[in-house]
Every structure is written in C-alpha cells, then in structure tokens.
Design a protein around this motif. Structure first.
Motif, PDB file in Angstrom:
ATOM      1  N   GLU A  15       0.829  -1.214   0.000  1.00  0.00           N
ATOM      2  CA  GLU A  15       0.000   0.000   0.000  1.00  0.00           C
ATOM      3  C   GLU A  15       0.860   1.260   0.000  1.00  0.00           C
ATOM      4  N   ALA A  16       1.896   1.289   0.819  1.00  0.00           N
ATOM      5  CA  ALA A  16       2.762   2.475   0.900  1.00  0.00           C
ATOM      6  C   ALA A  16       3.514   2.693  -0.410  1.00  0.00           C
ATOM      7  N   LEU A  17       4.090   1.636  -0.957  1.00  0.00           N
ATOM      8  CA  LEU A  17       4.847   1.777  -2.206  1.00  0.00           C
ATOM      9  C   LEU A  17       3.936   2.137  -3.374  1.00  0.00           C
ATOM     10  N   ASP A  18       2.749   1.554  -3.424  1.00  0.00           N
ATOM     11  CA  ASP A  18       1.791   1.904  -4.488  1.00  0.00           C
ATOM     12  C   ASP A  18       1.381   3.367  -4.390  1.00  0.00           C
ATOM     13  N   HIS A  21       4.326   5.548  -5.425  1.00  0.00           N
ATOM     14  CA  HIS A  21       4.490   5.430  -6.875  1.00  0.00           C
ATOM     15  C   HIS A  21       3.473   6.300  -7.604  1.00  0.00           C
ATOM     16  N   ASP A  22       2.206   6.186  -7.216  1.00  0.00           N
ATOM     17  CA  ASP A  22       1.152   6.946  -7.883  1.00  0.00           C
ATOM     18  C   ASP A  22       1.379   8.451  -7.746  1.00  0.00           C
ATOM     19  N   GLN A  23       1.796   8.907  -6.566  1.00  0.00           N
ATOM     20  CA  GLN A  23       2.019  10.342  -6.360  1.00  0.00           C
ATOM     21  C   GLN A  23       3.229  10.832  -7.147  1.00  0.00           C
ATOM     22  N   ILE A  24       4.281  10.041  -7.206  1.00  0.00           N
ATOM     23  CA  ILE A  24       5.471  10.439  -7.955  1.00  0.00           C
ATOM     24  C   ILE A  24       5.180  10.478  -9.447  1.00  0.00           C
ATOM     25  N   PRO A  36       8.452   0.495  -9.908  1.00  0.00           N
ATOM     26  CA  PRO A  36       8.100  -0.472  -8.863  1.00  0.00           C
ATOM     27  C   PRO A  36       8.482  -1.895  -9.270  1.00  0.00           C
ATOM     28  N   THR A  37       8.955  -2.652  -8.311  1.00  0.00           N
ATOM     29  CA  THR A  37       9.108  -4.092  -8.447  1.00  0.00           C
ATOM     30  C   THR A  37       8.621  -4.691  -7.130  1.00  0.00           C
ATOM     31  N   GLU A  38       8.572  -5.972  -7.020  1.00  0.00           N
ATOM     32  CA  GLU A  38       8.024  -6.609  -5.823  1.00  0.00           C
ATOM     33  C   GLU A  38       8.794  -6.182  -4.570  1.00  0.00           C
ATOM     34  N   GLY A  39       8.131  -5.383  -3.717  1.00  0.00           N
ATOM     35  CA  GLY A  39       8.739  -4.967  -2.456  1.00  0.00           C
ATOM     36  C   GLY A  39       9.788  -3.889  -2.566  1.00  0.00           C
ATOM     37  N   VAL A  40       9.917  -3.270  -3.746  1.00  0.00           N
ATOM     38  CA  VAL A  40      10.936  -2.242  -3.974  1.00  0.00           C
ATOM     39  C   VAL A  40      10.334  -1.114  -4.809  1.00  0.00           C
ATOM     40  N   ILE A  43      13.300   5.313  -7.265  1.00  0.00           N
ATOM     41  CA  ILE A  43      12.937   6.648  -7.741  1.00  0.00           C
ATOM     42  C   ILE A  43      14.175   7.232  -8.411  1.00  0.00           C
ATOM     43  N   GLU A  44      14.046   7.533  -9.694  1.00  0.00           N
ATOM     44  CA  GLU A  44      15.185   8.005 -10.468  1.00  0.00           C
ATOM     45  C   GLU A  44      15.005   9.457 -10.877  1.00  0.00           C
ATOM     46  N   PHE A  45      16.147  10.130 -11.011  1.00  0.00           N
ATOM     47  CA  PHE A  45      16.220  11.536 -11.387  1.00  0.00           C
ATOM     48  C   PHE A  45      17.203  11.659 -12.548  1.00  0.00           C
ATOM     49  N   PRO A  46      17.110  12.733 -13.342  1.00  0.00           N
ATOM     50  CA  PRO A  46      18.055  12.910 -14.444  1.00  0.00           C
ATOM     51  C   PRO A  46      19.508  13.015 -13.974  1.00  0.00           C
ATOM     52  N   THR A  47      19.723  13.564 -12.786  1.00  0.00           N
ATOM     53  CA  THR A  47      21.069  13.683 -12.227  1.00  0.00           C
ATOM     54  C   THR A  47      21.056  13.166 -10.797  1.00  0.00           C
ATOM     55  N   GLY A  48      22.194  12.707 -10.366  1.00  0.00           N
ATOM     56  CA  GLY A  48      22.306  12.175  -9.014  1.00  0.00           C
ATOM     57  C   GLY A  48      21.812  10.745  -8.944  1.00  0.00           C
ATOM     58  N   GLY A  49      22.116  10.096  -7.850  1.00  0.00           N
ATOM     59  CA  GLY A  49      21.725   8.709  -7.677  1.00  0.00           C
ATOM     60  C   GLY A  49      20.244   8.552  -7.383  1.00  0.00           C
ATOM     61  N   PRO A  50      19.757   7.337  -7.505  1.00  0.00           N
ATOM     62  CA  PRO A  50      18.342   7.071  -7.230  1.00  0.00           C
ATOM     63  C   PRO A  50      18.074   7.005  -5.729  1.00  0.00           C
ATOM     64  N   PHE A  51      16.813   7.095  -5.378  1.00  0.00           N
ATOM     65  CA  PHE A  51      16.333   6.777  -4.035  1.00  0.00           C
ATOM     66  C   PHE A  51      15.728   5.383  -4.153  1.00  0.00           C
ATOM     67  N   VAL A  52      16.001   4.519  -3.195  1.00  0.00           N
ATOM     68  CA  VAL A  52      15.482   3.161  -3.258  1.00  0.00           C
ATOM     69  C   VAL A  52      14.824   2.801  -1.931  1.00  0.00           C
ATOM     70  N   LEU A  53      13.555   2.443  -2.000  1.00  0.00           N
ATOM     71  CA  LEU A  53      12.804   1.946  -0.839  1.00  0.00           C
ATOM     72  C   LEU A  53      12.679   0.435  -0.991  1.00  0.00           C
ATOM     73  N   THR A  54      13.088  -0.311   0.034  1.00  0.00           N
ATOM     74  CA  THR A  54      13.020  -1.763  -0.033  1.00  0.00           C
ATOM     75  C   THR A  54      12.397  -2.329   1.229  1.00  0.00           C
ATOM     76  N   GLN A  55      11.606  -3.360   1.042  1.00  0.00           N
ATOM     77  CA  GLN A  55      11.041  -4.041   2.207  1.00  0.00           C
ATOM     78  C   GLN A  55      12.105  -4.946   2.812  1.00  0.00           C
ATOM     79  N   GLN A  56      12.159  -4.972   4.118  1.00  0.00           N
ATOM     80  CA  GLN A  56      13.056  -5.844   4.858  1.00  0.00           C
ATOM     81  C   GLN A  56      12.177  -6.717   5.738  1.00  0.00           C
ATOM     82  N   THR A  57      11.715  -7.817   5.176  1.00  0.00           N
ATOM     83  CA  THR A  57      10.708  -8.650   5.835  1.00  0.00           C
ATOM     84  C   THR A  57      11.150  -9.162   7.196  1.00  0.00           C
ATOM     85  N   PRO A  58      12.349  -9.720   7.364  1.00  0.00           N
ATOM     86  CA  PRO A  58      12.710 -10.226   8.696  1.00  0.00           C
ATOM     87  C   PRO A  58      12.670  -9.150   9.788  1.00  0.00           C
TER      88      PRO A  58
END
Length: 108
Positions: A15-18, A21-24, A36-40, A43-58
């Motif tokens: 729910e949070a990632l969806d 994603h929709d707002q971005i 979006p990919t499963e649990g990840v 977020i990419e920009f023309p310059t600079g590195g991406p932001f990455v949100l990942t689920q950490q299930t354990p």
C-alpha cells in the motif's frame, strides 16, 4: 505494540509503495520517475543517484537509501515512521524529493 504478521507487513508495504508510486508519477516525468518491483520502489532523477525503498521482511521495516544515507521505517499507529527520528515516511520522501528537485511537490 504487537509485531505485524508477514502478511500484514507485506500488505502495508504494498500500500505504501503503491501510494508513493502513484504520487510520484503525477510529477513532471522529465524530473522524476518511479519504478516499482516486488517490495521495492526505485525513484530516479536525471542527475544524481536514485532513491530506493526496499522491504526488509525479517526486520518488518522499509529501508530507504537516498543521498548516500539510509533510513529505516517501521509501521506504527497506522503509518511508516523512521526509527531514529520519528519522521513519517511521506514527510521524509517529500523533503528529500523537494531538496533534489529544488521546488515543492505534493507527496502526502
């Protein structure tokens, strides 16, 4: 607070990632993209590195990598909250995206 089951955790992550994603995707496609990919969510920009949100299930956490720093979020009281600062995930994303783009954005 009781520990989330894996099913509950994965539902809250999805729910949070969806929602993020929709707002971005409503922002200017020349400035930002969300993949979006499963649990990840990457977020990419023309310059600079991406932001990455990942689920950490354990750990039952969402981890954010942005600007060579990491933040860990746990689901509490109906939302994702950064474990060290108490900042809400949406507030952190808004702050980081605005800093990268140099102007206000709508992420809530």
């Amino acid at each position: 607070m009781s520990e989330l089951s894996e099913t509950e955790f994965r539902r809250h992550v999805r729910e949070a990632l969806d929602r993020l994603h929709d707002q971005i995707m409503e922002l200017d496609a020349d400035e930002i993209d969300a993949i979006p990919t499963e649990g990840v969510l990457t977020i990419e920009f023309p310059t600079g590195g991406p932001f990455v949100l990942t689920q950490q299930t354990p750990a039952r956490e969402l981890w954010l990598s942005a600007n060579f720093k990491a933040a860990h979020f746990r689901f509490a009281e109906g939302g994702w909250v950064e474990t060290a600062t108490g900042e809400a995930l949406t507030a952190a994303m808004k702050r980081l995206v605005e800093a990268r783009l140099g102007h206000a954005v709508s992420i809530a």
